[in-house]
Design an enzyme around this catalytic site. Structure first.
Site, short mmCIF file in Angstrom:
data_model
loop_
_atom_site.label_atom_id
_atom_site.label_comp_id
_atom_site.label_asym_id
_atom_site.label_seq_id
_atom_site.Cartn_x
_atom_site.Cartn_y
_atom_site.Cartn_z
N VAL A 70 -0.17 -30.52 53.50
CA VAL A 70 -1.40 -30.70 54.27
C VAL A 70 -2.34 -29.56 53.92
O VAL A 70 -1.98 -28.38 54.00
CB VAL A 70 -1.12 -30.72 55.79
CG1 VAL A 70 -2.44 -30.76 56.58
CG2 VAL A 70 -0.26 -31.92 56.15
N GLY A 115 -3.16 -24.23 54.87
CA GLY A 115 -2.35 -25.32 54.34
C GLY A 115 -0.90 -25.15 54.73
O GLY A 115 -0.51 -24.11 55.28
N LYS A 116 -0.11 -26.14 54.52
CA LYS A 116 1.34 -26.05 54.74
C LYS A 116 1.99 -27.23 54.05
O LYS A 116 1.36 -28.28 53.87
CB LYS A 116 1.66 -26.10 56.24
CG LYS A 116 2.96 -25.43 56.61
CD LYS A 116 2.79 -23.92 56.73
CE LYS A 116 4.09 -23.21 57.00
NZ LYS A 116 3.87 -21.80 57.34
N GLY A 117 3.27 -27.07 53.69
CA GLY A 117 3.97 -28.18 53.05
C GLY A 117 5.41 -28.21 53.49
O GLY A 117 5.89 -27.30 54.17
N ASP A 156 8.51 -20.50 53.22
CA ASP A 156 8.58 -20.65 54.68
C ASP A 156 10.07 -20.88 54.97
O ASP A 156 10.92 -20.49 54.15
CB ASP A 156 7.69 -21.82 55.13
CG ASP A 156 7.51 -21.88 56.65
OD1 ASP A 156 6.82 -21.00 57.19
OD2 ASP A 156 8.08 -22.77 57.29
#
Ligand code: NAD
Length: 426
Positions: A70, A115-117, A156
């Site tokens: 995202v 953002g992050k995934g 993460d």
């Protein structure tokens, strides 16, 4: 490209895991008198990407996992945020975390969006070779949309410097040039930054000591309790100790320990290096994790999980200062109680921003091809954190707001200004 973009991006208001961050966002948006249109823009992710990750087990069997990325907001720069490998990863969770990253990057004034995934998988069941294949396929699916000027992932939950190395290598192979700046959190040998491992714990300590000075609490008189003894908690404990503070309580998933004479932090670090956890640590009285959170101390650092402070626990907290090393440890109900009790809270988006700040330094060093000594990294980190913490404090004082509302106010204001200067392209 097999990547599928969602046809309609749902409003982030729909995202359940995300209620707390939205509540904090709204409070600051009210203070800023943010108009409805800008609120709508900022509560919708720019881009959500979902794709399949087919891969072959070492046994020869085929499996398919789901991958997400995202890219929440680009107003201030490329998206920035980690990649999570966990069975609980959902689009909602990834969106929530990308929203959070937007404010975290803005509050410390990094030239990044949020953002992050993630990949919905259980890394505990995967061999190193399987993890490598999943990572390389995940990276290959994102080749067109990530890059040093587009979106810069990082580690993460359950993703390591090795995972970042595989990601960087896959991307570099696809674009036919060495691109270390596509991810941060890499091993030092391939473009990582000195000081990255300790950065989040160091940031927690820098923020805490500055606030303690503001409160008239001298380090050598202060007692500290820390929940969590992982990357954030252990380095925060070490740095508090090095600055002359007395760490009286520590904990991890196996239990908590309290010693009013002061925990031997180096001994605890040795213990966890040797045995993996604090289980069997002899340096304090064994207490429960809840008792740790409500134990006598001046400064309390949650550095483990989200939502640890419920209203019930918050009402029993004895600390004067709470420094949120973890993301989202305080529920809005608990936050209200802290406010009523006069407990100062340095919010997560500020207190644990040391990690992403040194990630920014890593990205900058990669792009220059010139690497700083650790002392230089630490000095710049302190400068970024303190200048922004002090800006937050000034807002809090002038607007009679908490540090949390002030932090969101500063972050939202910066993103709004960038958005308005750029304008809405249509
Ligand atoms: P980690 O996995 O290295 O450590 C987590 C620690 O919490 C471990 O010691 C674990 O045993 C402990 N823990 C787990 N459940 C617990 C429980 N019920 N009670 C007490 N302790 C418990 O993780 P980390 O990287 O240190 O991250 C901790 C928190 O900080 C997370 O919320 C993470 O999102 C946040 N954070 C980390 C970074 C970073 O750079 N590592 C940056 C920003 C925010």
């Amino acid at each position: 490209m097999t990547t599928a973009l969602r046809e309609t991006a749902p409003s982030v208001r729909d995202v359940s895991v995300f209620g707390d961050a939205i509540a904090y966002f709204n409070e600051a948006a009210d203070l800023l008198e943010l108009d409805g249109g800008m609120r709508r823009i900022l509560t919708h992710p720019s881009r959500q990407i979902i794709f399949s990750i087919p891969f072959q087990r070492d046994s020869g069997e085929f499996e398919v996992y789901t991958g997400y990325r995202v890219q929440y907001n680009f107003a201030r720069g490329p998206a920035k945020g980690g990649i999570r490998y966990h069975p609980g990863v959902t689009l909602d969770e990834v969106t929530a975390l990308a929203f959070w990253m937007t404010w975290k990057c803005a509050v410390v004034d990094l030239p990044f969006g949020g953002g992050k995934g993630g990949v919905t998988c259980d890394p505990a069941t995967l061999s190193s070779n399987e993890l490598e294949r999943i990572t390389r396929r995940y990276a290959a699916e994102l080749v067109e949309v990530v890059g040093p000027d587009k979106d810069v992932p990082a580690p993460d939950v359950n993703t390591t410097p090795q995972v970042m190395a595989w990601f960087m290598d896959t991307y570099s192979m696809h674009v036919r040039q060495n691109m270390p700046g596509v991810v941060t959190g890499k091993p030092l040998e391939i473009g990582g930054s000195r000081g990255r491992v300790e950065a989040t714990g160091r940031g927690v300590t820098i923020c805490a000591l500055d606030e303690m000075a503001e409160m008239g609490l001298r380090p050598e008189e202060a007692t500290i309790a820390i929940q969590g003894f992982g990357n954030v908690g252990r380095y925060a404990a070490k740095l508090f100790k090095d600055r002359g503070c007395k760490v009286v309580g520590i904990s991890d998933v196996t239990g908590a320990y309290y010693n009013e004479q002061g925990i031997n932090v180096y001994g605890a670090m040795e213990h966890t290096s040797k045995f993996g956890t604090l289980e069997g640590f002899k340096g304090g009285d064994r207490i429960t994790n809840t008792e740790l959170l409500t134990s006598p101390c001046d400064v309390l650092v949650p550095a483990a999980l989200e939502k640890v402070f419920t209203a019930e626990i918050a009402s029993k907290v004895q600390a004067k200062l709470l420094v949120e090393g973890a993301n989202g440890p305080t529920t809005p109900e608990a936050d209200r109680i802290f406010r009523e009790k006069g407990i100062v809270v340095i919010p997560d988006i500020m207190a644990n921003a040391g990690g992403v700040t040194v990630s920014y330094f890593e990205w900058a060093q990669d792009r220059m091809g010139y690497f700083w000594k650790e002392a230089e990294v630490n000095e710049k980190l302190e400068d970024f954190l303190l200048s922004n913490l002090r800006a937050i404090r000034a807002i809090a004082n002038s607007r009679h707001a908490t540090l949390r509302t002030a932090a969101y106010t500063l972050a939202i204001d910066r993103v709004v200004k960038a958005s308005l200067l750029r304008g809405i392209y249509a």
